[in-house]
Design a protein around this motif. Structure first.
Motif, PDB file in Angstrom:
ATOM      1  N   LYS A 176      51.551   2.398 -50.921  1.00 40.80           N
ATOM      2  CA  LYS A 176      50.110   2.638 -51.043  1.00 40.80           C
ATOM      3  C   LYS A 176      49.778   3.230 -52.406  1.00 40.80           C
ATOM      4  O   LYS A 176      48.789   2.845 -53.044  1.00 40.80           O
ATOM      5  N   ALA A 177      50.600   4.170 -52.856  1.00 40.01           N
ATOM      6  CA  ALA A 177      50.367   4.791 -54.169  1.00 40.01           C
ATOM      7  C   ALA A 177      50.563   3.779 -55.286  1.00 40.01           C
ATOM      8  O   ALA A 177      49.808   3.773 -56.265  1.00 40.01           O
ATOM      9  N   TRP A 181      44.716   6.903 -45.722  1.00 46.96           N
ATOM     10  CA  TRP A 181      46.169   6.856 -45.753  1.00 46.96           C
ATOM     11  C   TRP A 181      46.816   7.739 -44.693  1.00 46.96           C
ATOM     12  O   TRP A 181      47.953   7.499 -44.297  1.00 46.96           O
ATOM     13  N   SER A 182      46.120   8.777 -44.260  1.00 46.23           N
ATOM     14  CA  SER A 182      46.749   9.767 -43.385  1.00 46.23           C
ATOM     15  C   SER A 182      47.062   9.191 -42.006  1.00 46.23           C
ATOM     16  O   SER A 182      46.414   8.260 -41.530  1.00 46.23           O
ATOM     17  N   CYS A 202      54.032   5.350 -47.980  1.00 44.65           N
ATOM     18  CA  CYS A 202      53.154   6.080 -48.901  1.00 44.65           C
ATOM     19  C   CYS A 202      53.394   5.633 -50.338  1.00 44.65           C
ATOM     20  O   CYS A 202      52.455   5.508 -51.121  1.00 44.65           O
ATOM     21  N   ALA A 206      42.289   9.222 -54.674  1.00 40.56           N
ATOM     22  CA  ALA A 206      43.043   8.563 -53.593  1.00 40.56           C
ATOM     23  C   ALA A 206      42.304   8.733 -52.260  1.00 40.56           C
ATOM     24  O   ALA A 206      41.794   9.810 -51.973  1.00 40.56           O
ATOM     25  N   LEU A 260      42.613   9.736 -49.133  1.00 42.49           N
ATOM     26  CA  LEU A 260      43.553  10.447 -48.258  1.00 42.49           C
ATOM     27  C   LEU A 260      43.254  10.228 -46.773  1.00 42.49           C
ATOM     28  O   LEU A 260      44.176  10.130 -45.967  1.00 42.49           O
ATOM     29  N   ILE A 303      51.891  10.313 -43.143  1.00 43.02           N
ATOM     30  CA  ILE A 303      51.397  10.533 -44.499  1.00 43.02           C
ATOM     31  C   ILE A 303      50.376  11.672 -44.497  1.00 43.02           C
ATOM     32  O   ILE A 303      49.430  11.664 -43.718  1.00 43.02           O
ATOM     33  N   PHE A 343      45.235  11.232 -57.921  1.00 43.99           N
ATOM     34  CA  PHE A 343      45.276  11.875 -56.615  1.00 43.99           C
ATOM     35  C   PHE A 343      43.870  12.212 -56.130  1.00 43.99           C
ATOM     36  O   PHE A 343      43.555  12.054 -54.950  1.00 43.99           O
ATOM     37  N   THR A 370      51.624  12.301 -50.312  1.00 45.04           N
ATOM     38  CA  THR A 370      50.783  11.493 -51.195  1.00 45.04           C
ATOM     39  C   THR A 370      50.866  12.008 -52.629  1.00 45.04           C
ATOM     40  O   THR A 370      50.991  11.215 -53.569  1.00 45.04           O
TER      41      THR A 370
END
Length: 185
Positions: free
Chosen positions: A167-168, A104-105, A164, A99, A101, A110, A96, A115
């Motif tokens: 993506k993870a 991705w947001s 999400c 990541a 963020l 997301i 995390f 996440t």
């Protein structure tokens, strides 16, 4: 750094500044005298200094660092709710933390919470020994109860959860170690 499995001591500061203030100390008789910084009471003055010390007030605590600490607190809360073992919790925290963020947001989509949940889902999926698995493409009957309960309590659309999760899944590079191979070769 505190051990996440233990309660955080309340009397110790959690910032790099190691000064401790006790602004709520009602035993001290500070009275109504004015201070040089124009705060009416000593209690107000020390409350303000305490907020500065914790990074809640002022520019002394960088926003990026505060955001990072808040985001890691979200991951810790999710992993604790899902009853992750310490090893998986640590792996989820590392994944995390790295990541992207910001990439991705999306507005109304997301965010750090979903996440954190999806990274925990991928870590749980990659290490099935623990048994906490979630995949948004499966039927609810085959999902882990804690994941379902958590996701049902949050207002995320199914498309956001799937996006999400994908993506993870691409992000998490961790592969679990089979400790039995090392113990009994």
């Amino acid at each position: 750094m505190y051990d996440e499995s233990q309660p955080e001591p309340i009397v110790e500061p959690d910032t790099e500044n190691k000064t401790t203030f006790h602004g709520n100390d009602t035993e001290a008789n500070y009275g109504e005298r004015y201070r040089l910084d124009n705060s009416r009471k000593f209690k107000n003055h020390y409350d303000r200094l305490s907020r500065h010390n914790r990074g809640v007030l002022g520019e002394w605590f960088p926003r990026e660092k505060r955001r990072e600490a808040d985001n890691l607190a979200i991951l810790d809360a999710v992993a604790n709710y899902l009853e992750f073992p310490e090893y998986q919790h640590r792996v989820a925290r590392q994944e995390f933390d790295r990541a992207p963020l910001k990439e991705w947001s999306s507005p109304n989509g997301i965010d750090a919470t979903i996440t954190a949940i999806m990274i925990c889902a991928v870590v749980g999926l990659k290490d099935p020994r623990f048994g906490r698995e979630y995949n948004p493409d499966r039927k609810n009957e085959s999902q882990d109860e804690l994941f379902l309960k958590l996701l049902m309590s949050l207002p995320y659309r199914a498309s956001v959860v799937r996006s999400c999760y994908q993506k993870a899944l691409r992000h998490v590079e961790w592969e679990p170690v089979d400790w039995e191979e090392y113990i009994n070769p």
